[in-house]
Design a protein around this motif. Structure first.
Motif, PDB file in Angstrom:
ATOM      1  N   ASP A  45       0.829  -1.213   0.000  1.00 35.95           N
ATOM      2  CA  ASP A  45       0.000   0.000   0.000  1.00 35.95           C
ATOM      3  C   ASP A  45       0.863   1.263   0.000  1.00 35.95           C
ATOM      4  OD1 ASP A  45      -2.343  -1.460  -0.060  1.00 35.95           O
ATOM      5  OD2 ASP A  45      -2.770  -1.231   2.081  1.00 35.95           O
ATOM      6  N   ARG A  46       2.096   1.168   0.528  1.00 31.07           N
ATOM      7  CA  ARG A  46       3.018   2.316   0.548  1.00 31.07           C
ATOM      8  C   ARG A  46       3.764   2.479  -0.776  1.00 31.07           C
ATOM      9  NH1 ARG A  46       7.367   1.674   2.986  1.00 31.07           N
ATOM     10  NH2 ARG A  46       7.325  -0.483   3.585  1.00 31.07           N
ATOM     11  N   ALA A  47       3.744   1.457  -1.605  1.00 31.57           N
ATOM     12  CA  ALA A  47       4.527   1.457  -2.842  1.00 31.57           C
ATOM     13  C   ALA A  47       3.891   2.340  -3.911  1.00 31.57           C
ATOM     14  CB  ALA A  47       4.667   0.028  -3.366  1.00 31.57           C
ATOM     15  N   SER A  48       4.748   2.954  -4.710  1.00 32.20           N
ATOM     16  CA  SER A  48       4.291   3.711  -5.875  1.00 32.20           C
ATOM     17  C   SER A  48       3.989   2.777  -7.040  1.00 32.20           C
ATOM     18  CB  SER A  48       5.363   4.709  -6.310  1.00 32.20           C
ATOM     19  OG  SER A  48       5.647   5.605  -5.267  1.00 32.20           O
ATOM     20  N   ALA A  49       4.689   1.639  -7.069  1.00 29.89           N
ATOM     21  CA  ALA A  49       4.506   0.655  -8.135  1.00 29.89           C
ATOM     22  C   ALA A  49       5.056  -0.696  -7.672  1.00 29.89           C
ATOM     23  CB  ALA A  49       5.211   1.106  -9.412  1.00 29.89           C
ATOM     24  N   ILE A  50       4.681  -1.733  -8.430  1.00 29.28           N
ATOM     25  CA  ILE A  50       5.085  -3.107  -8.150  1.00 29.28           C
ATOM     26  C   ILE A  50       5.884  -3.617  -9.343  1.00 29.28           C
ATOM     27  CG2 ILE A  50       4.228  -5.439  -7.619  1.00 29.28           C
ATOM     28  CD1 ILE A  50       3.310  -3.311  -5.576  1.00 29.28           C
ATOM     29  N   ALA A  51       6.890  -4.459  -9.100  1.00 28.67           N
ATOM     30  CA  ALA A  51       7.604  -5.173 -10.168  1.00 28.67           C
ATOM     31  C   ALA A  51       7.424  -6.660  -9.925  1.00 28.67           C
ATOM     32  CB  ALA A  51       9.083  -4.818 -10.181  1.00 28.67           C
ATOM     33  N   ASN A  52       6.966  -7.350 -10.964  1.00 29.07           N
ATOM     34  CA  ASN A  52       6.785  -8.792 -10.851  1.00 29.07           C
ATOM     35  C   ASN A  52       6.987  -9.445 -12.206  1.00 29.07           C
ATOM     36  OD1 ASN A  52       3.759  -7.552 -10.771  1.00 29.07           O
ATOM     37  ND2 ASN A  52       3.784  -9.337 -12.104  1.00 29.07           N
ATOM     38  N   GLY A  53       7.263 -10.742 -12.156  1.00 30.07           N
ATOM     39  CA  GLY A  53       7.383 -11.514 -13.380  1.00 30.07           C
ATOM     40  C   GLY A  53       6.013 -11.808 -13.958  1.00 30.07           C
TER      41      GLY A  53
END
Length: 188
Positions: A45-53
């Protein structure tokens, strides 16, 4: 528009063998620890964005609403994700991370890296500002490791240390399951 490099934080829960998934690549029930899920979702929830495969994602009701970089070898150039207007598809072999971040259109903030194995490994080289490693006592003897090279005597801690990270803090996340949350960060 010039974008600032984000703070990069990794998030993983591992079995005592250092595995994040079973041999069929599914997320094992034994690693679904409510206290970890609460910490994990609050952190995202604090993240600006997510990185995932391409085969990984964080799950939960807010997944579709989050901006994200999806790492995949199936594209030759950076491109919008045709299935998600808030995502870009990125092949690290054809474009640098900074270009993918800029294409996402996020000014700054935190990028939460949520897996899988190759994604966690790639960001070891890009550079983590923090890695949150939830260590469960549950066993997943044959599975997918958190980082390339984990297994056969090499632990997640060994890999993090080899890449210049040090254990900054640890705390019991769930006493009943003896689950510990470790935070790793750069030396100095």
């Amino acid at each position: 528009m010039t974008t600032k490099r984000p703070r990069i934080e990794g998030f993983a829960v591992v079995s005592r063998e250092g595995m994040i998934a079973g041999s069929d690549s599914s997320f094992p029930e034994v690693l679904k620890i409510p206290a970890d899920q609460e910490f994990y979702q609050a952190s995202l929830d604090r993240a600006s964005a997510i990185a995932n495969g391409r085969h990984s994602a964080e799950g939960g009701p807010k997944e579709a609403a989050r901006r994200r970089i999806v790492l995949t070898r199936r594209v030759q150039r950076l491109m919008p994700d045709p299935k998600n207007a808030k995502a870009v598809l990125w092949n690290p072999a054809t474009a640098p991370f900074d270009e993918a971040w800029q294409r996402l259109g996020v000014e700054d903030g935190m990028l939460a890296v949520v897996g899988g194995t190759d994604v966690f490994g790639l960001f070891l080289n890009i550079g983590y500002d923090a890695f949150h490693l939830t260590c469960a006592k549950a066993s997943v003897p044959r599975g997918r490791p958190v980082f390339p090279g984990v297994g056969k005597g090499t632990t997640p801690a060994d890999v993090l240390t080899k890449h210049g990270l040090v254990l900054c803090s640890s705390r019991v996340l769930d006493a009943e399951t003896d689950t510990v949350l470790e935070e790793w960060g750069p030396k100095g």
